[in-house]
Motif scaffolding. Structure first.
Motif: not given
Length: 403
Positions: A228-229, A305, A283, A333, A225
């Protein structure tokens, strides 16, 4: 040995000053080689070889020098009377209470000291106790894209920058991987060994972790991930849905330990309108993209990512404090801040639909200030600027000296 000018330019001005120079970073990022470069530079400046003492504590040769008293005894017996000694201690965290010995060296002798370590215990309270006001730290990263290209030109074959960037996205920047032409499988085998030694030496062994399977679940979730937060609670709930019980405090502890070993970087959220750092839904980015692929296998879907990851690391290299921007319900971002400078960055692997274009550019246009704004991508595009927002290929951004 490729000269890493960025770091040498930062460290050399502190030569012969009353500060311990501490180099930290993930294993195999090039700290030991920089120590060798520093020694060579000192010799060019007239320092005699016998004035330089170099110890690598990840070598069995020095395994018996494992306490502060033994280190002090060893070093004090090799100092040349009447001359300054230049002391280099590599992976010094392997020596118990090394800070006490280093403090004594500074008090008792005419000495210029450089140390490296792969665990953030290097920045712990012990250093603050024994070396208060007497040290300066330098964070060392794996190769930047610019450095990577120099390695490729020197040791293998280099293509055009965009072809090389696609390779860099997969292979990452560990220096050892650029000394010959490795296949992806070979490269990931090397990086997996770096990962395993970090996990089991710097985390499991050092923290006496018994439930290694729990740690590995946190690693896999975090690596999957990137960009991703999420929070420790988010991860805890996910594991529960997989019939794996782990409370948020345990998750947070594991995340912290991965940070202390420099495998992870935590990127906090920043409320652009409220101008405050938020404490939820952070993140996490990796020390190098190859870590993700070596642990979880290569996956084209992970490229977006990893693209973010590379941009994030470059911003850190150049001295920016980096945040994820929150603007109402939208996300920027990166918000990068360095002294009085600030810039906003959106990263998109490709923009194929008008909806994506509106989102990436629209979020930036919603920011009511005049700081530079960028959209970085890896596909083909024709317009370099859009209503004041600069569009660049990620490779060009990484190589640019204009920011």
């Amino acid at each position: 040995m490729i000269y890493r000018k960025e770091y040498m330019d930062k460290i050399m001005p502190f030569t012969d000053t009353p500060f311990v120079k501490i180099l930290t970073g993930v294993r195999r990022c090039g700290k030991s080689t920089i120590l060798l470069m520093l020694q060579e530079e000192l010799k060019k400046r007239g320092v005699l070889p016998e004035q330089i003492l170099f110890y690598r504590f990840d070598s069995l040769r020095y395994s018996e020098i494992n306490t502060a008293s033994k280190l002090y005894e060893e070093i004090s017996g090799k100092i040349l009377p009447g001359k300054r000694t230049y002391l280099f201690l590599d992976e010094v965290q392997e020596v118990e209470e090394w800070e006490r010995a280093v403090n004594s060296f500074m008090v008792d002798f005419d000495m210029d000291i450089y140390v490296t370590g792969s665990n953030s215990r290097m920045m712990s309270s012990e250093i603050s106790t024994y070396l208060t006001g007497r040290y300066i730290s330098f964070r060392i990263f794996p190769l930047s894209f610019s450095e990577y290209l120099k390695f490729r030109e020197e040791y293998t074959q280099s293509g055009d920058r965009y072809t090389e960037f696609r390779r860099y996205l997969k292979m990452g920047g560990f220096p050892a991987l650029q000394l010959k032409e490795y296949t992806l499988e070979e490269a990931y085998t090397v990086v997996r060994d770096i990962y395993n030694s970090t996990i089991f030496t710097d985390i499991v062994k050092r923290n006496q972790i018994r439930k290694v399977d729990q740690l590995e679940r946190v690693v896999k979730y975090t690596f999957s991930n990137v960009g991703q937060t999420f929070s420790a609670l988010t991860l805890s709930k996910y594991l529960k849905s997989q019939n794996r019980q782990m409370d948020p405090e345990t998750v947070y502890s594991y995340l912290n330990k991965l940070e202390t070993a420099y495998l992870l970087h935590r990127c906090s959220r920043y409320d652009i309108k409220g101008k405050e750092i938020l404490k939820t839904l952070e993140k996490f980015y990796l020390a190098d993209p190859a870590l993700r692929f070596s642990v979880l296998g290569y996956d084209e879907d992970a490229a977006a990512g990893m693209l973010e990851n590379i941009i994030y690391l470059e911003l850190l290299r150049r001295g920016y404090d980096v945040f994820t921007g929150k603007l109402g319900t939208s996300e920027i971002d990166f918000v990068a801040v360095r002294k009085e400078e600030k810039m906003y960055i959106q990263v998109s692997e490709r923009i194929e639909r008008e909806e994506t274009k509106r989102r990436e550019y629209g979020n930036l246009l919603s920011i009511a200030d005049n700081y530079p704004k960028y959209v970085l991508r890896t596909d083909e595009f024709s317009v370099g600027n859009y209503e004041g927002i600069r569009t660049m290929h990620a490779a060009d951004f990484l190589l640019s000296q204009e920011w």
